[in-house]
Design a protein around this motif. Sequence first.
Motif, PDB file in Angstrom:
ATOM      1  N   UNK A 111       0.838  -1.211   0.000  1.00 42.94           N
ATOM      2  CA  UNK A 111       0.000   0.000   0.000  1.00 42.94           C
ATOM      3  C   UNK A 111       0.869   1.255   0.000  1.00 42.94           C
ATOM      4  N   UNK A 112       1.963   1.220   0.732  1.00 41.05           N
ATOM      5  CA  UNK A 112       2.882   2.379   0.746  1.00 41.05           C
ATOM      6  C   UNK A 112       3.371   2.664  -0.677  1.00 41.05           C
ATOM      7  N   UNK A 118       0.242   6.707  -6.602  1.00 37.75           N
ATOM      8  CA  UNK A 118      -1.088   7.315  -6.722  1.00 37.75           C
ATOM      9  C   UNK A 118      -1.540   7.709  -5.309  1.00 37.75           C
ATOM     10  N   UNK A 119      -1.418   8.983  -4.949  1.00 38.51           N
ATOM     11  CA  UNK A 119      -1.713   9.377  -3.563  1.00 38.51           C
ATOM     12  C   UNK A 119      -3.159   9.110  -3.118  1.00 38.51           C
ATOM     13  N   UNK A 120      -4.120   9.240  -4.055  1.00 36.85           N
ATOM     14  CA  UNK A 120      -5.505   8.954  -3.688  1.00 36.85           C
ATOM     15  C   UNK A 120      -6.092   7.930  -4.659  1.00 36.85           C
ATOM     16  N   UNK A 121      -5.720   6.676  -4.492  1.00 34.95           N
ATOM     17  CA  UNK A 121      -6.184   5.666  -5.461  1.00 34.95           C
ATOM     18  C   UNK A 121      -7.674   5.371  -5.294  1.00 34.95           C
ATOM     19  N   UNK A 129      -3.537  -3.077  -7.899  1.00 33.62           N
ATOM     20  CA  UNK A 129      -2.208  -2.997  -7.281  1.00 33.62           C
ATOM     21  C   UNK A 129      -2.012  -4.088  -6.234  1.00 33.62           C
ATOM     22  N   UNK A 130      -3.048  -4.324  -5.433  1.00 34.97           N
ATOM     23  CA  UNK A 130      -2.934  -5.212  -4.273  1.00 34.97           C
ATOM     24  C   UNK A 130      -3.364  -6.647  -4.593  1.00 34.97           C
ATOM     25  N   UNK A 131      -3.653  -6.926  -5.872  1.00 31.22           N
ATOM     26  CA  UNK A 131      -4.139  -8.249  -6.270  1.00 31.22           C
ATOM     27  C   UNK A 131      -3.225  -9.372  -5.779  1.00 31.22           C
ATOM     28  N   UNK A 132      -1.934  -9.103  -5.736  1.00 35.40           N
ATOM     29  CA  UNK A 132      -0.979 -10.135  -5.332  1.00 35.40           C
ATOM     30  C   UNK A 132      -0.722 -10.189  -3.836  1.00 35.40           C
ATOM     31  N   UNK A 150      -6.017   6.158   3.670  1.00 36.11           N
ATOM     32  CA  UNK A 150      -4.707   6.429   4.265  1.00 36.11           C
ATOM     33  C   UNK A 150      -4.263   7.878   4.072  1.00 36.11           C
ATOM     34  N   UNK A 151      -4.686   8.488   2.962  1.00 39.18           N
ATOM     35  CA  UNK A 151      -4.250   9.872   2.687  1.00 39.18           C
ATOM     36  C   UNK A 151      -4.698  10.842   3.778  1.00 39.18           C
TER      37      UNK A 151
END
Lengths: 155, 306
Positions: A111-112, A118-121, A129-132, A150-151
Amino acid sequence: MKKKIRLRINGKKVEAEVPTNRLLIDFLRYDQGLTGTKEGCSVGVCGACTVLMDGQMVSSCLALAVFADGHDLTTVEGLAKDGELHPVQKSFIQYGGFQCGICTPGQVVAAKALLEEIPKPNEEQIKEWMMGNLCRCTGYYKIIESVQKAHQFAK
Amino acid sequence: MIPFEYRTPKSLKEVHADLRKFGTDAKLIAGGTALVIMMKQRLVRPSCLISLRAVRGLNSIAEKDGGLKIGGLATHREVETSSLVRRRVPLLAETYRHVATIRVRNMATVGGGLAHADPNQDPAPTLIALGATVKVSSAAGSRVIPIEEFFTDYYETVLKPEEIITEIYVPKLPANSGAAFLKFLPRTADDYATVSAAAVVTLDRSKKTFADVRIALGSVGTTPIRAREAEAVLRGQPVKPDALREAAEKAKAAVDPISDFRGSSAYKKEMAGVFVRRALEKALAGVTAKKAKAKTGRPAPRRRKR
């Protein structure tokens, strides 16, 4: 057979002599005592062992320690600064982004890396991104929420 | 993992010298995402690894004669996110985006993926359909191989022990062409395909007849497969749904999938036909979509992955 490597881990210069067949995850956990990084599947699928090499996500279970020579590594231990948690970590606590916790170091590190790009995904970007990064407690909704918010904790 | 000597050549010349010296006892390693697993499982036990990680100048992505020249050490992620690739051959960026996860794509290289030669990988069918070539070199010189002649069996290629993949060349598509890659993923998004199909169609000026067609499939044999008989059914023929169905039938005859946890052999064969037809339909739709895009000047909308 051994090889000398020079690298940075969480900003700190490290020099070490490692066996050429040492995996990066074992080097971090057993030689450096950085046990925050977890080993799950051992074949690069689950994401528990995610670390950043020069800011890019890699599976430390699939990388040789010698791969890190000359590079800059970030592990989960490197996220908090001066005793203050990283915004992603604060968000995971605030929004309940973990249950048993084994996948959490990998989730947080991934996530970092996402937030740096992308600051605000949005939700789709987070999912891609996190699929893996697998969570066998299946707490995905909370993980997505934690990443998305998180932002709010960034200064 | 058994112990091994770890070499770190800095140039292609040094790689050639190491390959000549260590020959068949050595394996080249770049991203390591495939080879490290095989070494952990002791399926491969090299006494020497020649690391390509410090070799410079082999990861560039550049335009050449209207097509693309991609260095063997470019990562999957670099191909996927390259604005040049997205502009010139969008299908290539889209195909590499289908491979595993971002974490793997950050490490896995284009040349490494091809040399690994697992027939379940995504890029090969697209590269075959696009008519790509592979440039390999050794101390003795270099040669260029059409990618469809590169694979010989499971994890086997025509690469000689002293050779390294230095470059992939993807030619420019002719006018009135469309291209598509479809990956059938009934399990998880980061899985290997149950069946994958790539198609490139080129229509004549009237846009009613197939001038040329190239079809390739993955995960349905010991190597990626080019479905030449399916292509032959369409070449020179009018664009009609019946013709696509006939080509799909021919593609089914060209494949020989194994039964595994992703599906039985019979099922995969059936799906090979379905996905070839859909890939052809999507490629055909791309011929007209391109024209519309040129008219409005708007970029194509970003495709969702799943």
